[in-house]
Design an enzyme around this catalytic site. Structure first.
Site, PDB file in Angstrom:
ATOM      1  N   THR A 189       0.748  -1.443   0.000  1.00 59.25           N
ATOM      2  CA  THR A 189       0.053  -0.041   0.000  1.00 59.25           C
ATOM      3  C   THR A 189       0.760   1.233  -0.147  1.00 59.25           C
ATOM      4  O   THR A 189       0.382   2.269   0.065  1.00 59.25           O
ATOM      5  CB  THR A 189      -0.960  -0.320   1.160  1.00 59.25           C
ATOM      6  OG1 THR A 189      -2.114  -0.966   0.943  1.00 59.25           O
ATOM      7  CG2 THR A 189      -1.371   0.977   2.070  1.00 59.25           C
ATOM      8  N   SER A 405     -14.154   1.770   8.854  1.00 60.60           N
ATOM      9  CA  SER A 405     -15.428   2.470   9.217  1.00 60.60           C
ATOM     10  C   SER A 405     -15.238   3.817   9.168  1.00 60.60           C
ATOM     11  O   SER A 405     -14.145   4.552   8.476  1.00 60.60           O
ATOM     12  CB  SER A 405     -15.330   1.992  10.700  1.00 60.60           C
ATOM     13  OG  SER A 405     -14.335   2.448  11.426  1.00 60.60           O
TER      14      SER A 405
END
Length: 405
Positions: A189, A405
């Protein structure tokens, strides 16, 4: 908060002739933020890259490697954040290619001349329609804007510029990177892009990008996890008017390589300084080994140990954890009685055990610092290696527990 990470300002980042930047807001994960970056390249450039060794490498990584191997003239890079397009199978490859086709149609080139990159959540389909819809609406940007557009859990953009002279011609280097977690690169990433207007042939650029990566981006660790999307790209536009670098034996090659390493190292260290939840920046230097690889194995054993990293967060000189990590690093014939371990200037261990003159308060004083040097002398050769890492804090757990989230 990032550890002693200098703020990025567009006015201190040099434009690279032959490179045009633009950004767009596709709303991939968050609304009202630029999450797509396009790096358009003039004709006559050369591009090379190194990529993750993770066998579950992301769809854009697979497409990038294929396009670079085709040997065609690359005209643009397109990077999205918010979605990694990894673990997405054939559909993911198809989506990455669709992004390439959309941008190629706009630029009047072939899809094979576009390199796609993605970063974000794994195992979710790429919202290709959002990206395709945003591409025509993108706006001109500088390198600071570009660095912000590729951020995920980063708390700050990461960008560096430098200038040097090759045979009397000024040469510019500017690069950006992103990354804060899932950082333990092993690229042939984390994303890194460096552009220079020096002229370098494709075969030599391929060697150069690997040599630069091996002592910069491949020497960092935040959490020991090698991402599915790691990519480091080096762009040569050839517009400086300087000498054509077509051999690693040229003095110009060595001068350019040295400056590129400085830029890449600063970008790599910025990733560690901005490690998720980091409060300490730690340099691990291993000396006196028989090979660079051996020294690097020992340094990484220390750098990725959760027990070591939590001790640094607590400023707790529980330094037996360092010796433990050195012991399992894989140096089979290591004579621990010849080893020396230092925290900054404090000699902690010698002759196979604790230094009789070591005082706990000295170790605690060093470990309370925001920047710490761990130095290991193996006493078995002349090789050395340096790795950069950070501590593990409560916030690392919170950030990753709440990531989706």
């Amino acid at each position: 908060m990032a550890v002693n990470l200098k703020p990025v300002s567009g006015e201190h980042l040099f434009p690279v002739p032959g490179v045009e930047l633009s950004v767009a807001a596709a709303g991939i994960k968050k609304a009202d933020r630029n999450d797509v970056l396009v790096i358009r390249l003039d004709k006559g450039n050369t591009v090379a890259g190194v990529f993750t060794q993770n066998r579950f490498c992301a769809a854009p990584v697979q497409i990038c490697k294929k396009h670079l191997d085709a040997g065609v003239q690359i005209r643009a890079l397109v990077i999205n954040t918010g979605n990694a397009n990894a673990g997405t199978g054939e559909q993911g490859r198809s989506d990455a290619l669709q992004v390439c086709r959309t941008l190629a149609d706009e630029l009047g080139c072939q899809p094979e001349q576009i390199l796609p990159f993605s970063t974000g959540v794994i195992l979710e389909p790429l919202p290709v329609d959002k990206i395709a819809a945003a591409l025509p609406s993108r706006q001109g940007a500088d390198w600071a804007d570009a660095a912000r557009a590729i951020m995920t859990t980063d708390t700050a953009p990461k960008a560096v510029s430098a200038r040097l002279t090759l045979d009397g011609h000024p040469v510019t280097i500017t690069g950006i990177s992103k990354g804060a977690g899932m950082i333990h690169p092993n690229m042939a990433t984390m994303l890194g892009f460096i552009a220079t207007d020096a002229a370098v042939t494709r075969p030599v650029l391929r060697q150069l990008v690997k040599e630069v990566a091996d002592v910069s981006f491949n020497c960092i660790s935040v959490d020991g996890d090698t991402s599915t999307n790691d990519s480091f790209i080096l762009i040569s536009t050839g517009q400086s008017g300087g000498p054509l670098i077509d051999s690693p034996l040229q003095a110009a090659y060595q001068a350019l390589k040295a400056e590129l390493i400085q830029v890449a190292t600063a970008l790599a260290q910025a990733i560690v300084r901005d490690g998720e939840g980091a409060t300490k920046f730690i340099t691990v230097k291993v000396e006196g080994g028989r090979s660079f690889e051996e020294c690097k194995d020992v340094a990484y054993a220390i750098a990725r140990s959760p027990l070591v990293k939590t001790a640094f967060f607590a400023s707790d000189p529980n330094l037996g954890r360092l010796l433990c990590a050195i012991g399992y690093a894989g140096v089979q014939d290591l004579d621990v009685d010849r080893l020396e371990l230092y925290l900054d200037e404090v000699l902690v261990a010698v002759d196979g055990g604790r230094n009789p003159l070591y005082r706990e308060e000295d170790g605690q004083r060093v470990m309370a610092q925001p920047e710490i040097l761990v130095r290991v002398k193996l006493g078995r050769g002349a090789a050395e290696a340096t790795v950069w890492t950070c501590d593990f804090s409560y916030d690392y757990v919170k950030i990753n527990a709440d990531y989706r989230s």
